[in-house]
Design a protein around this motif. Sequence first.
Motif, mmCIF file in Angstrom:
data_model
loop_
_atom_site.group_PDB
_atom_site.id
_atom_site.type_symbol
_atom_site.label_atom_id
_atom_site.label_comp_id
_atom_site.label_asym_id
_atom_site.label_seq_id
_atom_site.Cartn_x
_atom_site.Cartn_y
_atom_site.Cartn_z
ATOM 1 N N ILE A 22 0.310 5.200 6.613
ATOM 2 C CA ILE A 22 0.674 5.554 7.991
ATOM 3 C C ILE A 22 -0.568 5.960 8.780
ATOM 4 O O ILE A 22 -0.736 5.584 9.949
ATOM 5 C CB ILE A 22 1.726 6.680 7.974
ATOM 6 N N GLU A 23 -1.463 6.720 8.156
ATOM 7 C CA GLU A 23 -2.715 7.094 8.826
ATOM 8 C C GLU A 23 -3.551 5.854 9.152
ATOM 9 O O GLU A 23 -4.115 5.734 10.253
ATOM 10 C CB GLU A 23 -3.522 8.045 7.931
ATOM 11 N N ALA A 24 -3.630 4.928 8.186
ATOM 12 C CA ALA A 24 -4.404 3.702 8.419
ATOM 13 C C ALA A 24 -3.798 2.886 9.562
ATOM 14 O O ALA A 24 -4.525 2.296 10.374
ATOM 15 C CB ALA A 24 -4.453 2.875 7.140
ATOM 16 N N ALA A 25 -2.476 2.862 9.634
ATOM 17 C CA ALA A 25 -1.825 2.132 10.729
ATOM 18 C C ALA A 25 -2.161 2.753 12.077
ATOM 19 O O ALA A 25 -2.373 2.045 13.075
ATOM 20 C CB ALA A 25 -0.313 2.128 10.513
ATOM 21 N N GLU A 26 -2.239 4.073 12.126
ATOM 22 C CA GLU A 26 -2.595 4.753 13.367
ATOM 23 C C GLU A 26 -4.031 4.423 13.770
ATOM 24 O O GLU A 26 -4.333 4.272 14.960
ATOM 25 C CB GLU A 26 -2.430 6.264 13.191
ATOM 26 N N LEU A 44 -3.316 -1.723 -7.930
ATOM 27 C CA LEU A 44 -2.888 -1.343 -6.592
ATOM 28 C C LEU A 44 -3.405 0.029 -6.191
ATOM 29 O O LEU A 44 -3.925 0.225 -5.079
ATOM 30 C CB LEU A 44 -1.354 -1.348 -6.503
ATOM 31 N N VAL A 45 -3.261 0.987 -7.067
ATOM 32 C CA VAL A 45 -3.659 2.354 -6.740
ATOM 33 C C VAL A 45 -5.161 2.439 -6.520
ATOM 34 O O VAL A 45 -5.639 3.096 -5.584
ATOM 35 C CB VAL A 45 -3.203 3.328 -7.842
ATOM 36 N N ASP A 46 -5.942 1.762 -7.385
ATOM 37 C CA ASP A 46 -7.400 1.766 -7.221
ATOM 38 C C ASP A 46 -7.802 1.139 -5.884
ATOM 39 O O ASP A 46 -8.659 1.667 -5.164
ATOM 40 C CB ASP A 46 -8.053 0.999 -8.371
ATOM 41 N N LEU A 47 -7.187 0.015 -5.570
ATOM 42 C CA LEU A 47 -7.521 -0.655 -4.307
ATOM 43 C C LEU A 47 -7.138 0.208 -3.107
ATOM 44 O O LEU A 47 -7.897 0.322 -2.136
ATOM 45 C CB LEU A 47 -6.805 -2.007 -4.232
ATOM 46 N N ALA A 48 -5.972 0.817 -3.168
ATOM 47 C CA ALA A 48 -5.544 1.685 -2.077
ATOM 48 C C ALA A 48 -6.503 2.858 -1.915
ATOM 49 O O ALA A 48 -6.908 3.205 -0.792
ATOM 50 C CB ALA A 48 -4.129 2.196 -2.338
ATOM 51 N N HIS A 49 -6.901 3.471 -3.032
ATOM 52 C CA HIS A 49 -7.793 4.629 -2.991
ATOM 53 C C HIS A 49 -9.159 4.256 -2.427
ATOM 54 O O HIS A 49 -9.670 4.923 -1.503
ATOM 55 C CB HIS A 49 -7.946 5.207 -4.396
ATOM 56 N N HIS A 50 -9.755 3.200 -2.939
ATOM 57 C CA HIS A 50 -11.123 2.866 -2.528
ATOM 58 C C HIS A 50 -11.185 2.346 -1.096
ATOM 59 O O HIS A 50 -12.108 2.698 -0.339
ATOM 60 C CB HIS A 50 -11.731 1.860 -3.504
ATOM 61 N N TYR A 68 -2.713 -1.936 0.987
ATOM 62 C CA TYR A 68 -2.616 -1.544 -0.414
ATOM 63 C C TYR A 68 -1.947 -0.181 -0.591
ATOM 64 O O TYR A 68 -1.240 0.051 -1.582
ATOM 65 C CB TYR A 68 -3.997 -1.562 -1.074
ATOM 66 N N SER A 69 -2.143 0.731 0.357
ATOM 67 C CA SER A 69 -1.481 2.034 0.260
ATOM 68 C C SER A 69 0.030 1.884 0.392
ATOM 69 O O SER A 69 0.800 2.558 -0.294
ATOM 70 C CB SER A 69 -2.010 2.981 1.339
ATOM 71 N N GLU A 70 0.444 0.967 1.274
ATOM 72 C CA GLU A 70 1.877 0.722 1.423
ATOM 73 C C GLU A 70 2.466 0.148 0.135
ATOM 74 O O GLU A 70 3.520 0.595 -0.345
ATOM 75 C CB GLU A 70 2.115 -0.236 2.591
ATOM 76 N N LEU A 71 1.784 -0.828 -0.440
ATOM 77 C CA LEU A 71 2.268 -1.429 -1.684
ATOM 78 C C LEU A 71 2.303 -0.395 -2.816
ATOM 79 O O LEU A 71 3.259 -0.333 -3.596
ATOM 80 C CB LEU A 71 1.378 -2.611 -2.081
ATOM 81 N N ALA A 72 1.251 0.434 -2.897
ATOM 82 C CA ALA A 72 1.206 1.462 -3.939
ATOM 83 C C ALA A 72 2.302 2.500 -3.722
ATOM 84 O O ALA A 72 2.923 2.980 -4.680
ATOM 85 C CB ALA A 72 -0.162 2.134 -3.956
ATOM 86 N N SER A 109 1.442 8.217 3.141
ATOM 87 C CA SER A 109 0.718 8.990 4.154
ATOM 88 C C SER A 109 -0.585 8.284 4.512
ATOM 89 O O SER A 109 -0.966 8.205 5.691
ATOM 90 C CB SER A 109 0.438 10.406 3.658
ATOM 91 N N HIS A 110 -1.272 7.752 3.506
ATOM 92 C CA HIS A 110 -2.498 6.996 3.769
ATOM 93 C C HIS A 110 -2.191 5.721 4.556
ATOM 94 O O HIS A 110 -2.943 5.343 5.469
ATOM 95 C CB HIS A 110 -3.186 6.651 2.443
#
Length: 1006
Positions: free
Chosen positions: A452-456, A408-414, A427-431, A449-450
Amino acid sequence: MNEPAVRSFLSRVLIGRASQVDYLRRFIGTDSTPATLFVSGEAGIGKSRIVLESRKLAEAADAFVLQGNCFEHDSALPYSGITDLLRSHLMDSSRGELESVPQDVVSELTKLLPELATRYTGIAPAASLDAEQDRRRLHHALTQLFIHLAGHQPLLIVIEDLHWADQSTLDFLVYGCRQLAASSTPHQIKILLTYRSEDAQPGLRHALAEFDRLRLADEMRLEQLTRAETEVMVRSILEMNRPLRRDFLDDLFNLTDGNPFFVEEVLKSLQATSGLEAGDESTRQVLAGLVVPRSVEDTVSRRTHDLSPDARHLLEVAAVTGQRFDLPLLQQVTFSGEDTLVHQVKELVTAQLVVEEAVGRFRFRHALTREAVYSGLLSTERATLHRALAEAMEAMLEAQPGDSDARLVDLAHHFYQARVWQKAQRYSELAGLRAHRLFAPAACVEHLSHAIEAAEKTDSPQRSSLLRVRAGAYELLGEFNRALADLDAALASAQKAVDRDEEWEALIALGVLWLSRDYEKASSCFQDALQLAVAAGDRRRVAHSLNRVGNCQMNRGDPRSALLRHNEALATFKELDDIEGMAATLDLLGMTSYHSVKLADQMAYHRQAVALFRQLGNRQGAISSLSLLAASSSSYDWPAPPTDQQELDAAIAAGEEALAESQAIGWRAGEAFACNVLAMAHGWSGRYNRARELVNDGLRTAIEIEHEQWHAALLRIAGEMKLDLLDPEGARIAFAEGLALAKQTRSDYWTACLSASLARAHVALGNVAAAAELVSPISADSPLVLTAWASGYAEVEIALAGKDYGRVLELAEVLEVAAWPDGRPSRLTLLRVEALLGAERLNEAASLIQEVSARTPLPEPLRWRSELLTGRVLVAQGRRAEAAAGYRAARQTIEALSSRIKDEELRRSFRDRAMALLPRTRSEAAERAAVRDQFEGLSPREREVASLVALGHSNREIAEVLVLSERTVAVHIANILAKLGFSSRTQIAAWAVSKGIAAPTAPSHN
């Protein structure tokens, strides 16, 4: 194709670290305390070499070594350092380490390593409770695992690069090291932790402070090599017998600043460009033109120059992947065959850019190497590679879904770095939610934070629940303003969407946040939440809201109304068979009963609450109830002795347990509160050393987490202790500071209590008018709650100072009966005796003081005051011979009490002030007069200073010998000069010798 020979530039010997190796030998080879060692220093300073030496020493001592690393890319992955430590060990199929480990411990470990459930049969993941309880169980399981691994041979645990550790890893290390240090199970576990000092983040700095405060670890700080040590290192690497040219060595040392890694990198670069015969002119010219700042970008560029294009591309992909990389993943991204990929990786290994860790798994030799490669890519190149990696990982996850949590963390990061916003959001939400469940607030904040930023970026609506979860993480991290902004936004979002359930959650969270800052705002939030719950007909939420409203009412000076709220909530929870709700309500009922001066009820409620919390495994709830039990027997709130010593011991044991449990689970606010109530019990009982230690620890914690309520409470205890030790001015300062804080929080309770305490300090200073302005006389028909009781106590002292003896006798008895129906004596009883003395009702005074004296055991702070009053009453009755015995007893108690105070200045100050309250006997007066005449009026302390002046000591040296400040020594010397009529230290020295208090010597300071 033949591979070119590559010369190794790693130093074969450890240079300039002899003392460190000696320490390591003692650390690993003995039962040293503490058993944890930090190794710190700048990047490249040699921390990994120290780890290597430690491993050698441990293996020579037949110890098992368990090693893991933290990586920058994984800093948002909860427990990344611990997971790295365990994965290679526990997932090795050739080992059967878990077969003898208790199943509940292994089940907890599946939260970090889900693949354990498939590798070891019969293991089921542990059931999830709430995030806090899950975190505590996981911490306990990890600690038990390490103890198990150390059951047959010593164990060395190594974790490198803590500057990249996530907060949950740091939290566990503090917990685990504390538990291992206190464990009753015999074990031989040593822990070695490394970090870059210049990159230490706030979370790590806080953890280091915790280790220092709890005295759990030592630290080895590695410094740069000296010029001579740098020469030894270079000669060792180059296998040279002759000295280096001075100018070459100077240039090399100036360029590298004695950093071992930079020395190695520069030598490699020189080998690549000039063949490296260190010391000849051409080499020096190359070295002079080589610019290597505190980065290895240029060195990495030179070393990658001869790589094939495919290998260079592979290096770039690996750098984007992270510090570690797996061949299967890179094969998916580069579309290379396995043989081709292995050949390319071999190029990187040969160039000493990466090293092999395990079959199919590699890592960069140094984090700086990976950073240099990554920073050399264009942002567009990075984004493209991040996307390719993310999509490859996603495909692999679909093929192996059991590894989803780990990915999860790798997917959210990349996906975030690739700016693929929809998937980054998912993935950031799940992580982030996973980090929340694992009680990893820093990682939770980063991922959400990632998200929420992605949602914006995609114009998706903000989810109120995500803002609320992030706010909770911010609150735990001490980020009040950010938490407040999130909760305000969450509330507005819920109200806009007409989501009443989420609106209720946001209001409760806002109220809880405001509790440490502003009770008026907290109360408003809870009232609004109550109205929502009533309108929705949700009985459980109504009960929770009632508890919150009631707690605010108590802290705002209305415990009677609070009791009604809590009793209503308790009845609801009983009907719903909600044990957790019942336990929380009983805890609040106990606290409110305490504030309502119903001490018997309070103890009963809190004992029930403790039992239920323990049944539920809720350690945080138990801490709250145990803390108040500590204050229920005897304290500055209730200045009367316990019924017996067993009662006091039980109360202090409850408080000490609350403190230990708070520290064990990392609950900082709970720790500050436990320090507060425990300090009250210890201080009032005359255990001043422990009480002062608790106050100082509690204040540090409260200030650090900006908890103004507990900050004010601890200042109050500090002031009460100063009053106890006859320092009214120090007490006034502490009370005034606490009162200012209490007013900021708009807490009627703390404002009233601190106003009353400040009034008593003014009385002790003789400022009766100022004291009277701080408290209002209590009304006969008003309920006697704790705030009124505290004000009444101050009013009694004000009335006594004003010689209003009738008011003293009337009010003191009312207060005593309210608090102690069993008739036990208290400080108020002594004030009644003083009033009877002032009113010349001597027989009544004698009878009352005899009742106090007959009660045993009396704590020493109450005993010496009662013995002093006994003497005064007997003198007033004309029984001077009997009075002498009372004064003598008081003198002995004061001596005994003061002798146990560690701080010399505090001990002397209290003793002198207390003794000044006693009449001097004729023999004492004659002896003092003789001494005064012999030494011309110099006090014992001044004579000590004079004798040290005669020995030639400076003011600083005298201060160190007598444990004083230099300023105090200067004052003593000024007094000596004035009393003796001298003008120099030489005259003081001569006088001291003539009086026989110093041997003749030549003073060194005139």
